[in-house]
Enzyme design. Structure first.
Site, PDB file in Angstrom:
ATOM      1  N   GLY A 117      21.142  27.824  -6.032  1.00 20.23           N
ATOM      2  CA  GLY A 117      20.364  26.592  -5.996  1.00 20.23           C
ATOM      3  C   GLY A 117      19.046  26.743  -6.736  1.00 20.23           C
ATOM      4  O   GLY A 117      18.785  27.731  -7.416  1.00 20.23           O
ATOM      5  N   GLY A 118      18.194  25.719  -6.578  1.00 22.03           N
ATOM      6  CA  GLY A 118      16.893  25.721  -7.248  1.00 22.03           C
ATOM      7  C   GLY A 118      16.441  24.335  -7.662  1.00 22.03           C
ATOM      8  O   GLY A 118      15.716  24.193  -8.642  1.00 22.03           O
ATOM      9  N   ALA A 119      16.844  23.295  -6.905  1.00 22.08           N
ATOM     10  CA  ALA A 119      16.410  21.922  -7.157  1.00 22.08           C
ATOM     11  C   ALA A 119      16.721  21.461  -8.579  1.00 22.08           C
ATOM     12  O   ALA A 119      16.000  20.622  -9.127  1.00 22.08           O
ATOM     13  CB  ALA A 119      14.907  21.765  -6.873  1.00 22.08           C
ATOM     14  N   ASP A 143      16.923  21.563   8.067  1.00 25.71           N
ATOM     15  CA  ASP A 143      16.776  21.641   6.614  1.00 25.71           C
ATOM     16  C   ASP A 143      16.021  20.406   6.132  1.00 25.71           C
ATOM     17  O   ASP A 143      16.489  19.275   6.280  1.00 25.71           O
ATOM     18  CB  ASP A 143      18.164  21.716   5.969  1.00 25.71           C
ATOM     19  CG  ASP A 143      18.086  21.981   4.469  1.00 25.71           C
ATOM     20  OD1 ASP A 143      16.962  21.999   3.921  1.00 25.71           O
ATOM     21  OD2 ASP A 143      19.151  22.184   3.856  1.00 25.71           O
ATOM     22  N   GLN A 158      25.062  26.782  -3.174  1.00 25.46           N
ATOM     23  CA  GLN A 158      24.005  26.598  -2.186  1.00 25.46           C
ATOM     24  C   GLN A 158      22.975  25.599  -2.718  1.00 25.46           C
ATOM     25  O   GLN A 158      22.528  25.706  -3.857  1.00 25.46           O
ATOM     26  CB  GLN A 158      23.336  27.945  -1.878  1.00 25.46           C
ATOM     27  CG  GLN A 158      22.287  27.904  -0.792  1.00 25.46           C
ATOM     28  CD  GLN A 158      20.878  27.729  -1.335  1.00 25.46           C
ATOM     29  OE1 GLN A 158      20.595  28.109  -2.467  1.00 25.46           O
ATOM     30  NE2 GLN A 158      20.013  27.139  -0.534  1.00 25.46           N
ATOM     31  N   SER A 159      22.646  24.603  -1.899  1.00 26.64           N
ATOM     32  CA  SER A 159      21.652  23.589  -2.237  1.00 26.64           C
ATOM     33  C   SER A 159      22.060  22.864  -3.526  1.00 26.64           C
ATOM     34  O   SER A 159      23.146  22.305  -3.608  1.00 26.64           O
ATOM     35  CB  SER A 159      20.269  24.230  -2.354  1.00 26.64           C
ATOM     36  OG  SER A 159      19.256  23.250  -2.463  1.00 26.64           O
ATOM     37  N   ALA A 160      21.207  22.887  -4.549  1.00 30.16           N
ATOM     38  CA  ALA A 160      21.574  22.239  -5.811  1.00 30.16           C
ATOM     39  C   ALA A 160      22.808  22.888  -6.416  1.00 30.16           C
ATOM     40  O   ALA A 160      23.629  22.216  -7.062  1.00 30.16           O
ATOM     41  CB  ALA A 160      20.398  22.312  -6.791  1.00 30.16           C
TER      42      ALA A 160
END
Length: 416
Positions: free
Chosen positions: A200-202, A374, A271-273
Protein backbone atom coordinates in the site's frame (compact mmCIF):
# COMPACT_ATOMS: atom_id res chain seq x y z
CA UNK A 1 93.01 58.79 -3.44
CA UNK A 2 94.08 62.47 -3.61
CA UNK A 3 94.35 64.41 -0.33
CA UNK A 4 92.18 67.39 0.43
CA UNK A 5 94.53 70.42 1.10
CA UNK A 6 93.19 73.17 3.30
CA UNK A 7 95.17 76.28 4.15
CA UNK A 8 95.59 77.07 7.87
CA UNK A 9 97.43 79.79 9.79
CA UNK A 10 99.63 79.01 12.78
CA UNK A 11 100.47 82.08 14.89
CA UNK A 12 103.26 80.33 16.78
CA UNK A 13 105.42 79.93 13.75
CA UNK A 14 107.60 82.88 12.65
CA UNK A 15 108.74 82.06 9.26
CA UNK A 16 108.51 83.68 5.99
CA UNK A 17 105.94 81.16 4.97
CA UNK A 18 103.04 81.50 7.29
CA UNK A 19 100.81 79.18 5.47
CA UNK A 20 100.78 75.58 6.21
CA UNK A 21 98.40 72.98 4.85
CA UNK A 22 96.13 70.50 6.53
CA UNK A 23 95.73 67.06 5.00
CA UNK A 24 92.64 65.11 5.90
CA UNK A 25 93.23 61.39 5.96
CA UNK A 26 90.07 59.61 5.05
CA UNK A 27 91.32 56.34 6.54
CA UNK A 28 90.69 57.50 10.08
CA UNK A 29 87.47 56.33 11.81
CA UNK A 30 84.87 59.09 11.43
CA UNK A 31 82.01 59.72 13.81
CA UNK A 32 79.71 60.03 10.86
CA UNK A 33 80.57 58.19 7.77
CA UNK A 34 79.27 60.90 5.45
CA UNK A 35 81.27 63.71 7.16
CA UNK A 36 84.92 63.64 6.04
CA UNK A 37 85.95 66.34 8.53
CA UNK A 38 84.43 64.80 11.64
CA UNK A 39 87.67 63.11 12.75
CA UNK A 40 90.97 63.78 11.01
CA UNK A 41 94.67 63.34 11.46
CA UNK A 42 97.07 66.21 10.59
CA UNK A 43 99.97 65.11 8.55
CA UNK A 44 102.65 67.10 6.96
CA UNK A 45 102.39 68.35 3.51
CA UNK A 46 104.88 67.00 1.08
CA UNK A 47 106.42 70.50 0.91
CA UNK A 48 109.84 70.87 2.51
CA UNK A 49 109.18 73.84 4.73
CA UNK A 50 105.98 72.54 6.18
CA UNK A 51 105.85 71.65 9.85
CA UNK A 52 103.73 69.01 11.41
CA UNK A 53 100.97 70.61 13.37
CA UNK A 54 99.04 68.67 15.95
CA UNK A 55 95.45 69.68 15.78
CA UNK A 56 92.68 68.14 17.78
CA UNK A 57 89.68 66.86 15.89
CA UNK A 58 86.96 69.34 15.24
CA UNK A 59 84.45 66.93 16.73
CA UNK A 60 85.42 64.66 19.52
CA UNK A 61 84.88 60.94 19.21
CA UNK A 62 81.52 59.83 20.68
CA UNK A 63 81.85 57.94 23.95
CA UNK A 64 80.79 54.34 24.00
CA UNK A 65 77.87 54.90 26.34
CA UNK A 66 76.26 57.21 23.81
CA UNK A 67 75.43 54.21 21.63
CA UNK A 68 73.90 52.50 24.63
CA UNK A 69 71.84 55.54 25.42
CA UNK A 70 70.75 55.80 21.83
CA UNK A 71 69.90 52.08 21.74
CA UNK A 72 67.93 52.21 24.98
CA UNK A 73 66.05 55.30 23.84
CA UNK A 74 65.39 53.62 20.51
CA UNK A 75 64.14 50.51 22.28
CA UNK A 76 61.93 52.62 24.53
CA UNK A 77 60.59 54.38 21.48
CA UNK A 78 59.89 51.05 19.78
CA UNK A 79 58.08 49.80 22.88
CA UNK A 80 55.95 52.93 22.94
CA UNK A 81 55.18 52.47 19.26
CA UNK A 82 54.22 48.83 19.82
CA UNK A 83 52.06 49.78 22.81
CA UNK A 84 50.30 52.46 20.84
CA UNK A 85 49.90 50.10 17.87
CA UNK A 86 48.51 47.41 20.17
CA UNK A 87 46.06 49.84 21.72
CA UNK A 88 45.03 51.04 18.29
CA UNK A 89 44.63 47.44 17.12
CA UNK A 90 42.50 46.50 20.14
CA UNK A 91 40.46 49.62 19.64
CA UNK A 92 39.98 48.84 15.96
CA UNK A 93 39.05 45.21 16.73
CA UNK A 94 36.55 46.34 19.32
CA UNK A 95 35.07 48.83 16.90
CA UNK A 96 34.97 46.14 14.20
CA UNK A 97 33.27 43.65 16.55
CA UNK A 98 30.68 46.23 17.52
CA UNK A 99 30.19 47.05 13.87
CA UNK A 100 29.74 43.38 13.00
CA UNK A 101 27.14 42.92 15.75
CA UNK A 102 25.28 45.97 14.61
CA UNK A 103 25.46 44.75 11.02
CA UNK A 104 24.20 41.29 12.06
CA UNK A 105 21.33 42.85 13.98
CA UNK A 106 20.39 44.91 10.94
CA UNK A 107 20.52 41.80 8.73
CA UNK A 108 18.31 39.86 11.16
CA UNK A 109 15.83 42.72 11.31
CA UNK A 110 15.79 42.80 7.52
CA UNK A 111 15.56 38.99 7.08
CA UNK A 112 12.79 38.39 9.65
CA UNK A 113 9.94 40.00 7.66
CA UNK A 114 11.22 38.47 4.43
CA UNK A 115 11.27 34.99 6.01
CA UNK A 116 7.77 35.49 7.34
CA UNK A 117 6.59 36.60 3.91
CA UNK A 118 8.20 33.61 2.17
CA UNK A 119 6.66 31.24 4.73
CA UNK A 120 3.21 32.68 4.09
CA UNK A 121 3.68 32.43 0.33
CA UNK A 122 4.90 28.85 0.66
CA UNK A 123 1.87 27.86 2.73
CA UNK A 124 -0.45 29.52 0.22
CA UNK A 125 1.29 27.67 -2.61
CA UNK A 126 0.87 24.36 -0.80
CA UNK A 127 -2.80 25.18 -0.25
CA UNK A 128 -3.32 25.94 -3.95
CA UNK A 129 -1.59 22.65 -4.78
CA UNK A 130 -3.99 20.79 -2.50
CA UNK A 131 -1.58 20.29 0.40
CA UNK A 132 -3.34 22.07 3.23
CA UNK A 133 -3.12 22.31 6.99
CA UNK A 134 -4.48 18.82 7.52
CA UNK A 135 -1.91 17.31 5.21
CA UNK A 136 0.89 19.04 7.11
CA UNK A 137 -0.46 17.88 10.48
CA UNK A 138 -0.88 14.33 9.20
CA UNK A 139 2.65 14.42 7.89
CA UNK A 140 3.98 15.58 11.27
CA UNK A 141 1.96 12.91 13.07
CA UNK A 142 3.30 10.30 10.69
CA UNK A 143 6.84 11.54 11.40
CA UNK A 144 6.33 11.19 15.17
CA UNK A 145 4.82 7.73 14.71
CA UNK A 146 7.75 6.67 12.51
CA UNK A 147 10.19 7.99 15.10
CA UNK A 148 8.67 5.77 17.76
CA UNK A 149 8.87 2.76 15.44
CA UNK A 150 12.43 3.56 14.40
CA UNK A 151 14.10 0.76 16.47
CA UNK A 152 11.88 -1.80 14.75
CA UNK A 153 12.62 -0.22 11.37
CA UNK A 154 16.34 -0.71 12.00
CA UNK A 155 15.88 -4.45 12.59
CA UNK A 156 13.68 -4.92 9.52
CA UNK A 157 15.97 -2.71 7.41
CA UNK A 158 19.03 -4.71 8.41
CA UNK A 159 17.26 -7.93 7.40
CA UNK A 160 16.14 -6.38 4.11
CA UNK A 161 19.57 -5.12 3.04
CA UNK A 162 21.90 -7.77 4.47
CA UNK A 163 20.00 -11.03 4.47
CA UNK A 164 21.12 -13.54 1.87
CA UNK A 165 17.56 -14.83 1.56
CA UNK A 166 16.24 -11.56 0.07
CA UNK A 167 16.60 -11.11 -3.70
CA UNK A 168 16.00 -7.40 -4.29
CA UNK A 169 14.87 -5.54 -7.41
CA UNK A 170 14.20 -8.42 -9.79
CA UNK A 171 13.06 -6.92 -13.10
CA UNK A 172 9.65 -8.09 -14.30
CA UNK A 173 8.78 -5.46 -16.94
CA UNK A 174 9.97 -2.61 -19.13
CA UNK A 175 8.31 0.28 -17.30
CA UNK A 176 9.93 2.33 -14.53
CA UNK A 177 9.74 0.65 -11.13
CA UNK A 178 8.85 -2.71 -12.66
CA UNK A 179 10.79 -4.47 -9.91
CA UNK A 180 9.99 -6.98 -7.19
CA UNK A 181 11.70 -8.37 -4.09
CA UNK A 182 11.73 -12.11 -3.49
CA UNK A 183 11.93 -13.55 0.03
CA UNK A 184 13.19 -17.13 0.04
CA UNK A 185 12.41 -19.67 2.79
CA UNK A 186 15.23 -21.25 4.78
CA UNK A 187 14.40 -24.78 3.66
CA UNK A 188 14.80 -25.69 0.00
CA UNK A 189 13.31 -29.18 0.17
CA UNK A 190 10.80 -28.99 -2.65
CA UNK A 191 8.63 -26.26 -4.21
CA UNK A 192 7.22 -23.70 -1.80
CA UNK A 193 3.87 -21.87 -1.81
CA UNK A 194 4.18 -18.32 -3.09
CA UNK A 195 2.52 -15.06 -2.09
CA UNK A 196 2.40 -12.21 -4.62
CA UNK A 197 2.06 -9.15 -2.39
CA UNK A 198 1.12 -5.64 -3.59
CA UNK A 199 2.08 -3.03 -0.98
CA UNK A 200 0.00 0.00 0.00
CA UNK A 201 0.87 3.69 0.20
CA UNK A 202 -2.22 5.78 -0.66
CA UNK A 203 -1.40 5.35 -4.39
CA UNK A 204 1.36 7.93 -3.85
CA UNK A 205 4.13 6.48 -1.66
CA UNK A 206 3.84 2.75 -2.31
CA UNK A 207 7.14 0.84 -2.40
CA UNK A 208 8.11 -2.81 -2.46
CA UNK A 209 10.25 -2.55 0.68
CA UNK A 210 7.13 -1.83 2.76
CA UNK A 211 6.42 -5.58 2.64
CA UNK A 212 9.74 -6.62 4.18
CA UNK A 213 8.20 -7.45 7.58
CA UNK A 214 5.53 -9.63 5.98
CA UNK A 215 8.16 -11.25 3.76
CA UNK A 216 10.36 -12.01 6.76
CA UNK A 217 7.52 -13.52 8.81
CA UNK A 218 6.14 -15.69 6.01
CA UNK A 219 9.56 -16.85 4.76
CA UNK A 220 10.32 -18.08 8.27
CA UNK A 221 7.13 -20.16 7.96
CA UNK A 222 8.40 -21.82 4.78
CA UNK A 223 6.43 -19.57 2.40
CA UNK A 224 7.99 -17.61 -0.48
CA UNK A 225 6.95 -13.96 -0.83
CA UNK A 226 7.22 -11.68 -3.89
CA UNK A 227 6.68 -7.97 -3.08
CA UNK A 228 5.64 -6.22 -6.28
CA UNK A 229 6.53 -2.58 -6.90
CA UNK A 230 4.53 -0.30 -9.22
CA UNK A 231 4.40 3.26 -10.49
CA UNK A 232 2.93 5.80 -8.07
CA UNK A 233 1.12 9.04 -8.75
CA UNK A 234 2.13 11.36 -10.41
CA UNK A 235 4.50 9.00 -12.22
CA UNK A 236 1.45 7.01 -13.23
CA UNK A 237 -2.30 6.92 -12.74
CA UNK A 238 -4.57 4.08 -11.69
CA UNK A 239 -4.51 2.24 -15.01
CA UNK A 240 -0.69 2.27 -14.94
CA UNK A 241 -0.66 0.86 -11.41
CA UNK A 242 -3.05 -1.94 -12.37
CA UNK A 243 -0.97 -2.72 -15.45
CA UNK A 244 2.23 -2.93 -13.39
CA UNK A 245 0.58 -5.16 -10.77
CA UNK A 246 -0.76 -7.46 -13.49
CA UNK A 247 2.71 -7.81 -15.05
CA UNK A 248 4.20 -8.56 -11.63
CA UNK A 249 1.61 -11.26 -11.00
CA UNK A 250 2.33 -12.71 -14.46
CA UNK A 251 6.04 -12.89 -13.62
CA UNK A 252 5.31 -14.71 -10.38
CA UNK A 253 2.98 -17.19 -12.06
CA UNK A 254 5.36 -17.97 -14.94
CA UNK A 255 8.85 -17.58 -13.43
CA UNK A 256 8.57 -18.48 -9.77
CA UNK A 257 9.52 -22.12 -10.42
CA UNK A 258 13.04 -20.94 -11.32
CA UNK A 259 13.46 -19.69 -7.75
CA UNK A 260 12.05 -22.76 -6.01
CA UNK A 261 8.39 -21.71 -5.85
CA UNK A 262 5.36 -23.80 -6.67
CA UNK A 263 3.43 -22.32 -9.64
CA UNK A 264 0.38 -24.35 -8.62
CA UNK A 265 0.18 -22.67 -5.22
CA UNK A 266 0.25 -18.95 -5.90
CA UNK A 267 -1.69 -16.61 -3.61
CA UNK A 268 -2.42 -12.96 -4.29
CA UNK A 269 -2.41 -10.41 -1.49
CA UNK A 270 -2.75 -6.63 -1.23
CA UNK A 271 -2.81 -4.15 1.62
CA UNK A 272 -4.61 -0.79 1.70
CA UNK A 273 -4.10 0.89 -1.69
CA UNK A 274 -2.24 -2.26 -2.78
CA UNK A 275 -5.32 -4.31 -1.89
CA UNK A 276 -7.41 -2.08 -4.13
CA UNK A 277 -4.87 -2.31 -6.99
CA UNK A 278 -4.56 -6.09 -6.70
CA UNK A 279 -8.35 -6.51 -6.66
CA UNK A 280 -8.67 -4.34 -9.78
CA UNK A 281 -5.98 -6.37 -11.54
CA UNK A 282 -7.72 -9.64 -10.60
CA UNK A 283 -11.18 -8.48 -11.78
CA UNK A 284 -9.74 -7.03 -14.99
CA UNK A 285 -7.97 -10.32 -15.73
CA UNK A 286 -11.19 -12.27 -15.13
CA UNK A 287 -13.06 -10.00 -17.56
CA UNK A 288 -10.37 -10.60 -20.19
CA UNK A 289 -10.58 -14.36 -19.76
CA UNK A 290 -14.37 -14.27 -19.97
CA UNK A 291 -14.04 -13.13 -23.56
CA UNK A 292 -14.44 -9.40 -23.09
CA UNK A 293 -11.26 -8.72 -25.03
CA UNK A 294 -7.58 -8.28 -24.29
CA UNK A 295 -4.58 -10.58 -24.32
CA UNK A 296 -3.60 -12.49 -21.20
CA UNK A 297 -0.20 -13.63 -19.92
CA UNK A 298 -1.53 -15.29 -16.77
CA UNK A 299 -4.80 -16.80 -15.64
CA UNK A 300 -6.97 -16.18 -12.60
CA UNK A 301 -7.16 -19.95 -12.33
CA UNK A 302 -3.48 -19.88 -11.25
CA UNK A 303 -4.41 -17.86 -8.16
CA UNK A 304 -5.49 -20.10 -5.30
CA UNK A 305 -6.89 -17.34 -3.06
CA UNK A 306 -6.97 -13.57 -2.88
CA UNK A 307 -6.33 -11.92 0.51
CA UNK A 308 -7.28 -8.26 0.87
CA UNK A 309 -6.01 -6.36 3.92
CA UNK A 310 -7.72 -3.04 4.74
CA UNK A 311 -8.42 -2.28 1.11
CA UNK A 312 -10.93 0.07 -0.47
CA UNK A 313 -13.15 -1.61 -3.04
CA UNK A 314 -15.87 1.01 -3.61
CA UNK A 315 -14.42 4.37 -4.56
CA UNK A 316 -17.81 6.11 -4.58
CA UNK A 317 -17.93 5.67 -0.80
CA UNK A 318 -14.39 6.96 -0.33
CA UNK A 319 -14.19 10.23 -2.29
CA UNK A 320 -15.77 12.41 0.40
CA UNK A 321 -14.06 10.54 3.22
CA UNK A 322 -10.60 10.98 1.67
CA UNK A 323 -11.37 14.66 1.05
CA UNK A 324 -12.15 15.14 4.75
CA UNK A 325 -8.93 13.34 5.70
CA UNK A 326 -6.67 15.50 3.51
CA UNK A 327 -6.55 13.54 0.24
CA UNK A 328 -8.52 16.20 -1.60
CA UNK A 329 -11.09 15.39 -4.22
CA UNK A 330 -9.10 16.99 -7.05
CA UNK A 331 -6.01 14.91 -6.29
CA UNK A 332 -7.97 11.70 -5.76
CA UNK A 333 -9.86 12.11 -9.02
CA UNK A 334 -6.57 12.82 -10.81
CA UNK A 335 -5.18 9.54 -9.47
CA UNK A 336 -8.33 7.67 -10.58
CA UNK A 337 -8.35 9.37 -14.01
CA UNK A 338 -11.52 11.37 -13.46
CA UNK A 339 -14.91 10.86 -11.91
CA UNK A 340 -16.09 8.84 -14.91
CA UNK A 341 -13.50 6.14 -14.08
CA UNK A 342 -14.60 5.56 -10.48
CA UNK A 343 -16.85 2.67 -11.51
CA UNK A 344 -14.11 1.05 -13.58
CA UNK A 345 -11.77 0.99 -10.57
CA UNK A 346 -14.38 -0.08 -8.00
CA UNK A 347 -14.25 -3.90 -7.86
CA UNK A 348 -17.27 -4.10 -5.58
CA UNK A 349 -19.37 -2.22 -8.13
CA UNK A 350 -18.07 -4.16 -11.13
CA UNK A 351 -18.84 -7.62 -9.75
CA UNK A 352 -22.49 -6.57 -9.21
CA UNK A 353 -22.95 -6.01 -12.94
CA UNK A 354 -25.28 -8.80 -14.22
CA UNK A 355 -23.51 -8.75 -17.57
CA UNK A 356 -20.27 -9.90 -15.93
CA UNK A 357 -21.51 -13.04 -14.20
CA UNK A 358 -19.22 -15.23 -16.25
CA UNK A 359 -16.18 -13.20 -15.29
CA UNK A 360 -17.18 -13.20 -11.62
CA UNK A 361 -17.52 -16.98 -11.68
CA UNK A 362 -13.84 -17.24 -12.64
CA UNK A 363 -12.63 -15.36 -9.58
CA UNK A 364 -10.73 -17.37 -6.96
CA UNK A 365 -11.84 -17.51 -3.30
CA UNK A 366 -11.59 -14.08 -1.70
CA UNK A 367 -10.75 -13.38 1.93
CA UNK A 368 -11.00 -9.79 3.16
CA UNK A 369 -9.59 -8.46 6.44
CA UNK A 370 -10.42 -5.04 7.80
CA UNK A 371 -9.94 -3.31 11.13
CA UNK A 372 -12.73 -1.52 12.97
CA UNK A 373 -10.18 1.04 14.23
CA UNK A 374 -8.83 1.75 10.74
CA UNK A 375 -9.09 5.48 9.98
CA UNK A 376 -7.23 5.37 6.65
CA UNK A 377 -9.99 3.37 4.95
CA UNK A 378 -13.02 2.81 7.18
CA UNK A 379 -14.46 -0.66 7.44
CA UNK A 380 -18.03 0.57 6.81
CA UNK A 381 -17.11 1.95 3.37
CA UNK A 382 -17.89 -1.37 1.74
CA UNK A 383 -21.20 -3.17 1.23
CA UNK A 384 -21.02 -6.09 3.63
CA UNK A 385 -24.34 -7.52 2.50
CA UNK A 386 -23.06 -8.18 -0.98
CA UNK A 387 -19.50 -9.04 -0.08
CA UNK A 388 -20.65 -11.80 2.22
CA UNK A 389 -22.28 -13.46 -0.79
CA UNK A 390 -19.04 -13.24 -2.75
CA UNK A 391 -16.27 -13.82 -0.24
CA UNK A 392 -15.24 -14.38 3.35
CA UNK A 393 -15.16 -10.97 5.08
CA UNK A 394 -13.47 -10.55 8.43
CA UNK A 395 -13.93 -7.35 10.43
CA UNK A 396 -11.39 -7.23 13.24
CA UNK A 397 -10.02 -4.69 15.66
CA UNK A 398 -6.71 -3.38 14.37
CA UNK A 399 -3.90 -4.85 16.46
CA UNK A 400 -0.76 -6.95 16.21
CA UNK A 401 -2.61 -10.02 17.44
CA UNK A 402 -4.87 -9.87 14.39
CA UNK A 403 -1.84 -9.82 12.16
CA UNK A 404 -0.57 -12.99 13.85
CA UNK A 405 -4.01 -14.58 13.50
CA UNK A 406 -3.88 -13.77 9.81
CA UNK A 407 -0.46 -15.41 9.52
CA UNK A 408 -1.71 -18.58 11.21
CA UNK A 409 -4.83 -18.68 9.01
CA UNK A 410 -2.80 -18.09 5.87
CA UNK A 411 -0.29 -20.78 6.83
CA UNK A 412 -3.06 -23.30 7.21
CA UNK A 413 -4.58 -22.33 3.88
CA UNK A 414 -1.18 -22.67 2.23
CA UNK A 415 -0.66 -26.11 3.70
CA UNK A 416 -4.07 -27.17 2.42
Amino acid sequence: MPSHILPVTNPNLHSSKQHSYLRIDPTTMPLKQDDPIASTRLVSSPFEDETIISVRPLLSRTPSFAGTTTTSSSASYQQRRRRVASENSLSSLSDESIGQRQSLAREVDRAAPETFLLTRLGLKLLRYMGVGYRWIMRFLALGCYSLMLFPGFIQVGYYYFFSGRVLRSIVYGDQPRNRLDLYLPKNTDGPKPVVAFVTGGAWIIGYKAWGSLLGQQLSERDIMVACIDYRNYPQGTMSDMVEDASEGISFVCNKVAEYGGDPNRVYLMGQSAGGHIAACALVEQAIKEAGEGGSTTWSVLQIKTYFGLSGGYNLFNLVDYFHSRGLYRSIFLSIMEGEESLRRFSPEVIVQDPNLKKAVSLLPPIVLFHGTADYSIPADSRSDSYLKKLCFAYTLSLSLSNFLIFLILFTRLAEA
